[in-house]
Design an enzyme around this catalytic site. Sequence first.
Site, PDB file in Angstrom:
ATOM      1  N   HIS A   1       0.999  -1.344   0.169  1.00 63.99           N
ATOM      2  CA  HIS A   1       0.105   0.076  -0.097  1.00 63.99           C
ATOM      3  C   HIS A   1       0.873   1.212   0.142  1.00 63.99           C
ATOM      4  O   HIS A   1       1.925   1.158   0.713  1.00 63.99           O
ATOM      5  CB  HIS A   1      -0.988   0.019   1.354  1.00 63.99           C
ATOM      6  CG  HIS A   1      -0.148  -0.068   2.553  1.00 63.99           C
ATOM      7  ND1 HIS A   1       0.304  -1.340   2.811  1.00 63.99           N
ATOM      8  CD2 HIS A   1      -0.077   0.639   3.468  1.00 63.99           C
ATOM      9  CE1 HIS A   1       0.781  -1.221   4.112  1.00 63.99           C
ATOM     10  NE2 HIS A   1       0.559   0.116   4.285  1.00 63.99           N
TER      11      HIS A   1
ATOM     12  N   HIS B   1       1.027   5.217   1.165  1.00 68.10           N
ATOM     13  CA  HIS B   1       0.233   6.104   2.300  1.00 68.10           C
ATOM     14  C   HIS B   1       0.193   7.472   1.488  1.00 68.10           C
ATOM     15  O   HIS B   1       1.101   8.134   0.794  1.00 68.10           O
ATOM     16  CB  HIS B   1       0.968   6.375   3.322  1.00 68.10           C
ATOM     17  CG  HIS B   1       0.938   5.366   4.381  1.00 68.10           C
ATOM     18  ND1 HIS B   1       0.148   5.166   5.243  1.00 68.10           N
ATOM     19  CD2 HIS B   1       1.737   4.207   4.280  1.00 68.10           C
ATOM     20  CE1 HIS B   1       0.401   4.013   5.932  1.00 68.10           C
ATOM     21  NE2 HIS B   1       1.171   3.283   5.509  1.00 68.10           N
TER      22      HIS B   1
HETATM   23  P1  5GP Z   1       1.626   0.292   7.206  1.00 64.12           P
HETATM   24  O1  5GP Z   1       2.059   0.610   8.779  1.00 64.12           O
HETATM   25  O2  5GP Z   1       1.500  -1.088   7.163  1.00 64.12           O
HETATM   26  O3  5GP Z   1       2.559   0.876   6.476  1.00 64.12           O
HETATM   27  O4  5GP Z   1       0.263   0.718   7.255  1.00 64.12           O
HETATM   28  C1  5GP Z   1      -0.995   0.321   7.728  1.00 64.12           C
HETATM   29  C2  5GP Z   1      -2.022   1.308   7.923  1.00 64.12           C
HETATM   30  O5  5GP Z   1      -3.350   0.522   7.772  1.00 64.12           O
HETATM   31  C3  5GP Z   1      -1.921   2.069   9.163  1.00 64.12           C
HETATM   32  O6  5GP Z   1      -1.752   3.495   9.096  1.00 64.12           O
HETATM   33  C4  5GP Z   1      -3.478   1.921   9.821  1.00 64.12           C
HETATM   34  O7  5GP Z   1      -3.825   2.947  10.527  1.00 64.12           O
HETATM   35  C5  5GP Z   1      -4.205   1.545   8.830  1.00 64.12           C
HETATM   36  N1  5GP Z   1      -5.217   0.552   8.925  1.00 64.12           N
HETATM   37  C6  5GP Z   1      -4.932  -0.742   9.901  1.00 64.12           C
HETATM   38  N2  5GP Z   1      -6.102  -1.260   9.968  1.00 64.12           N
HETATM   39  C7  5GP Z   1      -7.167  -0.528   9.278  1.00 64.12           C
HETATM   40  C8  5GP Z   1      -8.540  -0.873   9.035  1.00 64.12           C
HETATM   41  O8  5GP Z   1      -9.330  -1.543   9.414  1.00 64.12           O
HETATM   42  N3  5GP Z   1      -8.990   0.419   8.334  1.00 64.12           N
HETATM   43  C9  5GP Z   1      -8.425   1.125   7.527  1.00 64.12           C
HETATM   44  N4  5GP Z   1      -9.073   2.259   6.998  1.00 64.12           N
HETATM   45  N5  5GP Z   1      -7.249   1.596   8.186  1.00 64.12           N
HETATM   46  C10 5GP Z   1      -6.548   0.491   8.563  1.00 64.12           C
END
Ligand code: 5GP
Length: 139
Positions: free
Chosen positions: A99, A101
């Site tokens: 993903h 951001h």
């Molecule tokens: P990572 O740390 O893997 O780069 O980012 C994962 C992101 O997913 C985090 O910023 C977190 O807030 C978001 N996230 C985790 N679970 C959910 C969810 O159930 N729904 C949404 N909309 N975002 C989520």
Amino acid sequence: MEDCIFCKIVRNEIPSQRIYEDDRYLVFLDISPVNVGHALLIPRQHYADVDSTPPEVLAHLAKIAQKIAPAIVGATGAEAYNITINNGAAAGQMVSHVHLHLIPRFEDDGFHAWHGRKPYGEGEMAATAEKIKEELDRN
Ligand code: 5GP
Ligand code: ZN
């Protein structure tokens, strides 16, 4: 079927605030935003990380990011944006579904993504560049 939180969002098993979707990609708001409007852009297809994502999918993610990020900026009154990928747990990746951001930013929003930079030692910068080039040559 993948037991992955973002795959569940794709399948509508978990609700999300979607802001863009087509047959292969989806953008929805992050549940825990750095700033209001912080969004996540994903391929519907599950790839764990950048390394396992086909280059053409990455290229398309970049293309969509270029369209969506300015809309987030326009809607939130932000001044700028970050496009960030956390790749691997040590880099802060918590969800193993690749993903991007898309984070709207303001001058004094207090978010410091790159705190704690370290100076190179004597000769270390050139040696590091050399090592990386050798690694590239091996592949
Ligand atoms: P990572 O740390 O893997 O780069 O980012 C994962 C992101 O997913 C985090 O910023 C977190 O807030 C978001 N996230 C985790 N679970 C959910 C969810 O159930 N729904 C949404 N909309 N975002 C989520
Ligand atoms: Zn997934």
